[in-house]
Design a protein around this motif. Structure first.
Motif, short mmCIF file in Angstrom:
data_model
loop_
_atom_site.label_atom_id
_atom_site.label_comp_id
_atom_site.label_asym_id
_atom_site.label_seq_id
_atom_site.Cartn_x
_atom_site.Cartn_y
_atom_site.Cartn_z
N ILE A 52 -6.99 6.29 -1.78
CA ILE A 52 -5.79 5.84 -1.08
C ILE A 52 -5.86 6.18 0.42
O ILE A 52 -5.31 5.44 1.25
N LEU B 117 0.82 -1.22 0.00
CA LEU B 117 0.00 0.00 0.00
C LEU B 117 0.85 1.26 0.00
O LEU B 117 0.56 2.22 -0.73
N ILE C 21 2.02 1.81 -3.38
CA ILE C 21 0.93 2.33 -4.21
C ILE C 21 0.75 3.82 -3.98
O ILE C 21 0.55 4.60 -4.93
N GLU C 22 0.81 4.25 -2.72
CA GLU C 22 0.66 5.67 -2.40
C GLU C 22 1.77 6.50 -3.04
O GLU C 22 1.51 7.57 -3.59
N THR D 290 1.18 6.72 -6.75
CA THR D 290 0.00 7.56 -7.00
C THR D 290 0.32 9.03 -6.86
O THR D 290 -0.08 9.86 -7.70
#
Length: 210
Positions: free
Chosen positions: A124, A94, A97-98, A101
């Motif tokens: 998110i 995660l 991913i953040e 992003t």
């Protein structure tokens, strides 16, 4: 000292709640005047819009609210799926991913509708809130501070009544630090937004990559 995973360390939560404050100030300052780190304020605004029969405003506010809701469900589903693979951890994925992003959002041109940023950041933030729940066995939220304010006062009063119970003072101070980091993130974001507008979101990377 108990052996906690890095994602359960208090310092990790301090960084994440700083990001939460950063995101909230960013979307409110330059991306449509809504809060994407949490949804209480948006729910209030939604109710006000309905009360004023401002249907377009109400529909507009449903965008971040719905995205947050979906983000929570997705994180819950993926966490259970990834748990089957012992070498992978959802919390680590995660954060990756953040980071990706935030980089992508900062590259988007100003002509991109605010809703794209709102939906993405809501998504998110919801996943972050639902994933990071306990810091060293103490319940902690990383995208808003309402409960931290309550816990700061509650534990402080308990310590005043039982001065020998240092754990209460420690808990109170920990929640207070979470509040201060959230405020610091909002301040930092506001300053960056004044100078860099859309690109200010890259400031969140400082706390995500540490």
């Amino acid at each position: 000292e108990e052996g906690f995973l890095e994602c359960e360390r208090w310092r990790c939560f301090l960084l994440l709640i700083t990001v939460g404050g950063f995101f909230g100030a960013y979307t409110f300052s330059v991306k449509g005047g809504v809060f994407c780190n949490a949804q209480t304020a948006n729910i209030v605004l939604f109710g006000m819009a309905l009360g004023n029969m401002d249907w377009s405003r109400a529909a507009y506010l449903l965008i971040p609210i719905s995205s947050y809701f979906i983000g929570t469900m997705v994180s819950e589903y993926l966490a259970l799926k990834i748990k089957k693979y012992r070498k992978l951890r959802w919390d680590t994925i995660l954060i990756g991913i953040e980071i990706i992003t935030v980089i992508i959002l900062g590259l988007l041109p100003s002509s991109v509708p605010d809703q794209v940023f709102q939906v993405t950041i809501n998504f998110i933030c919801a996943m972050q809130f639902n994933t990071f729940r306990q810091a060293e066995k103490v319940g902690m939220a990383t995208t808003f501070v309402t409960n931290h304010i309550r816990q700061t006062g509650s534990f402080f009063v308990r310590w005043l009544r039982k001065r020998h119970e240092k754990k209460y003072l420690n808990r109170s101070l920990r929640h207070l630090c979470m509040i201060l980091c959230f405020i610091a993130g909002a301040i930092f974001s506001t300053v960056l937004c004044a100078y860099f507008k859309d690109r200010a979101i890259w400031g969140a990377l400082i706390f995500l990559v540490i």
